[in-house]
Design an enzyme around this catalytic site. Structure first.
Site, mmCIF file in Angstrom:
data_model
loop_
_atom_site.group_PDB
_atom_site.id
_atom_site.type_symbol
_atom_site.label_atom_id
_atom_site.label_comp_id
_atom_site.label_asym_id
_atom_site.label_seq_id
_atom_site.Cartn_x
_atom_site.Cartn_y
_atom_site.Cartn_z
ATOM 1 N N SER A 205 -13.705 -0.259 1.400
ATOM 2 C CA SER A 205 -12.268 -0.547 1.345
ATOM 3 C C SER A 205 -12.012 -1.620 0.300
ATOM 4 C CB SER A 205 -11.751 -0.966 2.715
ATOM 5 O OG SER A 205 -12.254 -2.230 3.072
ATOM 6 N N GLY B 73 -7.077 0.497 -2.635
ATOM 7 C CA GLY B 73 -7.446 1.747 -1.980
ATOM 8 C C GLY B 73 -8.868 1.752 -1.468
ATOM 9 N N ASP C 136 -10.043 -2.714 10.227
ATOM 10 C CA ASP C 136 -10.359 -2.234 11.579
ATOM 11 C C ASP C 136 -9.610 -0.934 11.872
ATOM 12 O OD1 ASP C 136 -11.778 -4.601 11.785
ATOM 13 O OD2 ASP C 136 -10.114 -5.669 12.721
HETATM 14 N N1 ATP Z 1 -1.546 -3.970 0.439
HETATM 15 C C1 ATP Z 1 -1.959 -2.797 0.933
HETATM 16 N N2 ATP Z 1 -1.221 -1.688 0.772
HETATM 17 C C2 ATP Z 1 -1.625 -0.483 1.274
HETATM 18 N N3 ATP Z 1 -2.790 -0.305 1.928
HETATM 19 C C3 ATP Z 1 -3.570 -1.391 2.106
HETATM 20 C C4 ATP Z 1 -3.213 -2.699 1.638
HETATM 21 N N4 ATP Z 1 -4.186 -3.563 1.996
HETATM 22 C C5 ATP Z 1 -5.115 -2.843 2.663
HETATM 23 N N5 ATP Z 1 -4.744 -1.543 2.734
HETATM 24 C C6 ATP Z 1 -5.479 -0.425 3.350
HETATM 25 O O1 ATP Z 1 -6.383 -0.933 4.311
HETATM 26 C C7 ATP Z 1 -7.744 -0.667 3.931
HETATM 27 C C8 ATP Z 1 -8.619 -1.798 4.372
HETATM 28 O O2 ATP Z 1 -8.191 -2.981 3.750
HETATM 29 P P1 ATP Z 1 -9.178 -4.147 3.302
HETATM 30 O O3 ATP Z 1 -10.056 -3.669 2.205
HETATM 31 O O4 ATP Z 1 -8.324 -5.337 3.027
HETATM 32 O O5 ATP Z 1 -10.031 -4.323 4.631
HETATM 33 P P2 ATP Z 1 -10.839 -5.563 5.204
HETATM 34 O O6 ATP Z 1 -11.025 -6.597 4.140
HETATM 35 O O7 ATP Z 1 -12.041 -5.045 5.862
HETATM 36 O O8 ATP Z 1 -9.826 -6.100 6.330
HETATM 37 P P3 ATP Z 1 -10.088 -6.671 7.801
HETATM 38 O O9 ATP Z 1 -11.542 -7.008 7.904
HETATM 39 O O10 ATP Z 1 -9.162 -7.843 7.929
HETATM 40 O O11 ATP Z 1 -9.698 -5.609 8.789
HETATM 41 C C9 ATP Z 1 -7.672 -0.416 2.421
HETATM 42 O O12 ATP Z 1 -8.740 0.386 1.978
HETATM 43 C C10 ATP Z 1 -6.319 0.292 2.293
HETATM 44 O O13 ATP Z 1 -6.440 1.652 2.658
HETATM 45 MG MG MG Z 2 -13.246 -6.055 7.287
#
Ligand code: ATP
Ligand code: MG
Length: 316
Positions: free
Chosen positions: A227, A232, A259
């Site tokens: 992610s 994306g 999550d």
């Molecule tokens: N600003 C955004 N707009 C649209 N989709 C988003 C955005 N931020 C995150 N996402 C969606 O959520 C997914 C996971 O986000 P991210 O990569 O921030 O996860 P993370 O860092 O593991 O978050 P966490 O551990 O807090 O749950 C991304 O791949 C995307 O699909």
């Molecule tokens: Mg995470």
């Protein structure tokens, strides 16, 4: 059956002040409590999509009881090991201008007997056809190889393992050999690059990121979902690489978006959806999660409407 595991859950206390004043008395208002923990978030997403899961973890003291009550209030099933120490409470203070200041407790120490109880409970869930989601940080008292041990045990019993962890816990789990390594992982960009010791100077291309994911497939991981926040996601398995742009949404809080992505993926796997449908569901659910307050999952209706706009492209 899906089982989510949160070894270091927290009672999340959110409150408001006009301005945070260091060194002074800050009077909190609008104090609310919520069940915090990555596995709990995954379970909530699965439920929002119409599925069921059991949330497993440790809970102690009055805070632990409150945590379990809040989990039940979300309509989630849980099966926690009660511990002697008290579940942590994390305080989030929102100022009038929206600035968030957080005070996180280190969390209770898990005693050897309590760990054995959890291990036993999980071994009971380790049957073929079950998916066990291990997510989040490890509490004091448990070694960095905790997820590795669980992964080896659960996979040995025939269950599929989904791991969302970082640092040393992730590293150890990925070194379990092809029969013990987690089946599915969902690192974010930072966690993946940290694992490979690559400095993120902003020039790391998606081709390179996909290569790094492929190296993990070489070690026995069946699917790596990378992610990348608003950039994306990339999905890599033994057959190819898929790319999905983030869906444009009005972001309220992206905490827990990862999550939601995990929850949607395992729900899709459990239903036996074609892989690209699972990826689409993951993109819609995680984007939807960004539009809600805190870590709350999006509604099924919002996910369905976002699903019509997802684009999954096979790039290799
Ligand atoms: N600003 C955004 N707009 C649209 N989709 C988003 C955005 N931020 C995150 N996402 C969606 O959520 C997914 C996971 O986000 P991210 O990569 O921030 O996860 P993370 O860092 O593991 O978050 P966490 O551990 O807090 O749950 C991304 O791949 C995307 O699909
Ligand atoms: Mg995470």
């Amino acid at each position: 059956m899906i089982v989510t595991v949160t070894l270091n859950p927290a009672l999340d206390k959110t409150a408001r002040v006009d301005t945070v004043r260091p060194g002074a008395l800050n009077r909190l208002r609008d104090v609310t409590l919520d069940a915090g923990g990555k596995g709990v978030n995954v379970s909530a997403m699965i439920r929002a999509l119409g599925g069921e899961s059991i949330a497993v973890g440790f809970s102690g003291g009055g805070a632990g009881e409150e945590l379990q009550a809040l989990i039940a209030k979300k309509g989630l099933r849980s099966d926690f090991v009660r511990i002697a120490a008290v579940t942590r409470t994390n305080l989030k203070v929102v100022a009038g201008d929206g600035t968030l200041t957080e005070f996180n407790e280190p969390g209770p120490e898990i005693r050897p007997g309590e760990w054995r109880e959890l291990e036993q409970k999980l071994s009971g869930y380790g049957a073929k056809g079950n998916i066990i989601v291990l997510s989040g940080s490890l509490p004091a008292g448990l070694d960095a190889d905790t997820y590795q041990k669980l992964s080896v045990m659960l996979r040995g019993a025939g269950a599929a393992v989904f791991l969302d962890a970082d640092g040393e816990a992730l590293r150890r789990a990925l070194e379990s050999g092809p029969d013990g390594v987690p089946d599915y992982i969902k690192p974010n960009r930072y966690e993946l690059l940290q694992y490979f010791g690559v400095t993120d100077d902003g020039t790391v291309t998606e081709t390179r990121l996909a290569e790094l994911c492929r190296a993990l497939i070489g070690r026995g991981v069946k699917l790596a979902a990378l992610s990348m926040g608003e950039a994306g996601a990339i999905f890599v398995n033994g057959e190819g690489v898929w790319r999905a742009p983030a869906l444009p949404v009005q972001v309220r809080s992206s905490v827990g978006a990862g999550d939601s992505m995990t929850g949607a993926l395992v729900r899709g796997f459990e239903q036996g959806l074609p892989l690209e449908r699972c990826f689409a569901l993951a993109m819609a659910a995680s984007a939807g999660a960004c539009t809600t307050e805190g870590t709350n999952p999006p509604s099924r209706a919002l996910v369905d409407s976002l699903l019509t706009r997802t684009r999954i492209e096979k790039i290799a």
